[in-house]
Design a protein around this motif. Sequence first.
Motif, mmCIF file in Angstrom:
data_model
loop_
_atom_site.group_PDB
_atom_site.id
_atom_site.type_symbol
_atom_site.label_atom_id
_atom_site.label_comp_id
_atom_site.label_asym_id
_atom_site.label_seq_id
_atom_site.Cartn_x
_atom_site.Cartn_y
_atom_site.Cartn_z
ATOM 1 N N SER A 23 10.226 -27.198 8.621
ATOM 2 C CA SER A 23 10.078 -28.365 7.756
ATOM 3 C C SER A 23 8.811 -29.166 8.022
ATOM 4 N N ASN A 24 8.449 -29.361 9.286
ATOM 5 C CA ASN A 24 7.234 -30.132 9.554
ATOM 6 C C ASN A 24 5.996 -29.364 9.117
ATOM 7 N N ALA A 25 6.013 -28.044 9.299
ATOM 8 C CA ALA A 25 4.873 -27.224 8.887
ATOM 9 C C ALA A 25 4.649 -27.324 7.379
ATOM 10 N N VAL A 26 5.721 -27.283 6.605
ATOM 11 C CA VAL A 26 5.602 -27.392 5.149
ATOM 12 C C VAL A 26 5.106 -28.776 4.761
ATOM 13 N N ALA A 27 5.650 -29.801 5.417
ATOM 14 C CA ALA A 27 5.228 -31.172 5.115
ATOM 15 C C ALA A 27 3.740 -31.372 5.388
ATOM 16 N N GLU A 28 3.257 -30.832 6.506
ATOM 17 C CA GLU A 28 1.837 -30.959 6.828
ATOM 18 C C GLU A 28 0.980 -30.197 5.817
ATOM 19 N N LEU A 29 1.480 -29.049 5.343
ATOM 20 C CA LEU A 29 0.741 -28.294 4.328
ATOM 21 C C LEU A 29 0.573 -29.115 3.054
ATOM 22 N N VAL A 30 1.645 -29.799 2.635
ATOM 23 C CA VAL A 30 1.569 -30.641 1.438
ATOM 24 C C VAL A 30 0.443 -31.651 1.576
ATOM 25 N N VAL A 31 0.393 -32.325 2.719
ATOM 26 C CA VAL A 31 -0.636 -33.341 2.931
ATOM 27 C C VAL A 31 -2.021 -32.701 2.961
ATOM 28 N N GLY A 32 -2.129 -31.542 3.599
ATOM 29 C CA GLY A 32 -3.411 -30.849 3.641
ATOM 30 C C GLY A 32 -3.916 -30.490 2.255
ATOM 31 N N MET A 33 -3.032 -29.978 1.412
ATOM 32 C CA MET A 33 -3.438 -29.616 0.053
ATOM 33 C C MET A 33 -3.773 -30.859 -0.771
ATOM 34 N N LEU A 34 -3.049 -31.947 -0.526
ATOM 35 C CA LEU A 34 -3.344 -33.183 -1.250
ATOM 36 C C LEU A 34 -4.721 -33.725 -0.878
ATOM 37 N N LEU A 35 -5.048 -33.705 0.409
ATOM 38 C CA LEU A 35 -6.372 -34.157 0.833
ATOM 39 C C LEU A 35 -7.457 -33.291 0.197
ATOM 40 N N TYR A 36 -7.220 -31.995 0.147
ATOM 41 C CA TYR A 36 -8.166 -31.065 -0.472
ATOM 42 C C TYR A 36 -8.354 -31.401 -1.950
ATOM 43 N N ALA A 37 -7.242 -31.738 -2.620
ATOM 44 C CA ALA A 37 -7.300 -32.034 -4.050
ATOM 45 C C ALA A 37 -7.973 -33.373 -4.334
ATOM 46 N N VAL A 38 -7.545 -34.425 -3.634
ATOM 47 C CA VAL A 38 -8.088 -35.751 -3.960
ATOM 48 C C VAL A 38 -9.542 -35.920 -3.530
ATOM 49 N N ARG A 39 -10.008 -35.079 -2.593
ATOM 50 C CA ARG A 39 -11.417 -35.110 -2.187
ATOM 51 C C ARG A 39 -12.226 -34.053 -2.950
ATOM 52 N N ASN A 40 -11.700 -33.629 -4.105
ATOM 53 C CA ASN A 40 -12.412 -32.687 -4.989
ATOM 54 C C ASN A 40 -12.845 -31.418 -4.260
ATOM 55 N N LYS A 41 -11.902 -30.899 -3.445
ATOM 56 C CA LYS A 41 -12.109 -29.644 -2.711
ATOM 57 C C LYS A 41 -13.332 -29.693 -1.797
ATOM 58 N N PHE A 42 -13.653 -30.897 -1.325
ATOM 59 C CA PHE A 42 -14.763 -31.121 -0.394
ATOM 60 C C PHE A 42 -16.084 -30.574 -0.936
ATOM 61 N N ALA A 43 -16.277 -30.754 -2.236
ATOM 62 C CA ALA A 43 -17.459 -30.193 -2.894
ATOM 63 C C ALA A 43 -18.672 -31.108 -2.828
ATOM 64 N N GLY A 44 -18.522 -32.265 -2.177
ATOM 65 C CA GLY A 44 -19.656 -33.170 -2.057
ATOM 66 C C GLY A 44 -19.651 -34.300 -3.064
ATOM 67 N N THR A 45 -18.621 -34.352 -3.908
ATOM 68 C CA THR A 45 -18.513 -35.434 -4.888
ATOM 69 C C THR A 45 -17.475 -36.448 -4.436
ATOM 70 N N SER A 46 -17.559 -37.645 -5.003
ATOM 71 C CA SER A 46 -16.668 -38.741 -4.615
ATOM 72 C C SER A 46 -15.249 -38.483 -5.097
ATOM 73 N N GLY A 47 -14.279 -38.605 -4.190
ATOM 74 C CA GLY A 47 -12.880 -38.418 -4.546
ATOM 75 C C GLY A 47 -12.112 -39.721 -4.441
ATOM 76 N N THR A 48 -10.838 -39.610 -4.104
ATOM 77 C CA THR A 48 -9.991 -40.787 -3.927
ATOM 78 C C THR A 48 -9.244 -40.665 -2.607
ATOM 79 N N GLU A 49 -8.494 -41.704 -2.273
ATOM 80 C CA GLU A 49 -7.722 -41.729 -1.032
ATOM 81 C C GLU A 49 -6.228 -41.655 -1.322
ATOM 82 N N LEU A 50 -5.477 -41.246 -0.319
ATOM 83 C CA LEU A 50 -4.020 -41.208 -0.445
ATOM 84 C C LEU A 50 -3.405 -42.583 -0.202
ATOM 85 N N MET A 51 -4.058 -43.387 0.584
ATOM 86 C CA MET A 51 -3.543 -44.723 0.884
ATOM 87 C C MET A 51 -3.347 -45.514 -0.410
#
Length: 274
Positions: free
Chosen positions: A65-93
């Motif tokens: 369960s913790n591994a899956v939960a951490e994966l969700v957060v990891g994918m969300l960070l990847y998504a909201v930061r525009n896949k770390f492509a160098g463009t401005s994203g947003t925050e989860l906070m």
Amino acid sequence: KTELLNAVADVDALIVRSDKVTAEVIEAARNLKIVVRAGAGYDNVDLAAASARGIVVMNTPGQNSNAVAELVVGMLLYAVRNKFAGTSGTELMGKKIGLMAFGAVSQNLARIAKGFGMSVAGYSPTGRPQKIVDAGCEVCETPEQLFKECDIVSLHIPSTPQTKKSIGYDLISQMKKNAILVNTARKDVIDEEGLLKAMTERTDLRYVSDLKMDAHDEVVAALGQRYFATPKKMGAETAEANINAGLAAARQIVGYFEKGECRFQVNKKPCGCK
């Protein structure tokens, strides 16, 4: 498949992750008495065939369960930061995350999300929201409320006849502007045609998952950067989760043979099971 059929020929117990325990496998395993799926989901085991032979089937809930939960957060960070492509994203906070079902994964995810400064809401498909209340989270009374009010919706429902293709156009099209849908549950809970239709109409929506859609290439072509799926199911792919689930499975088998324990049995209990 041939290797699996040969391997089970004389075994009393079987531990599996993604291997399919079909009726053919069960027929080949003449001495089989127990199958433990090292993980929460067990839709890769033919429960009817196992029950017909009096074979106990168990899962190991909570170990991944913790591994899956951490994966969700990891994918969300990847998504909201525009896949770390160098463009401005947003925050989860400050964002509101909605959890569809509130089992072990969702409880871990709620804990982590709060650490990011997110607000957390949950919906209980079983109509028992007390765990959501106890975790200090907001209770949503319906799936529609969850999808309408949350910036992010994360799916944690099992694959059942009732949930298959239950997440489709009607729910997804109601999501907030710039919302993200996350699926680390099961692929078939998504109505792919409905999701594609909703996201084609709503060009602000995003979908991330560790489960490739059947129409993966078509969806990539249609949605581009708004769709992301890992190459394989990644929820439990950590050293800790593998160790936890493996040890739990082994202990459950020992408990079954030594004491007749069936605490985590998921199919019909035969006589004599405790």
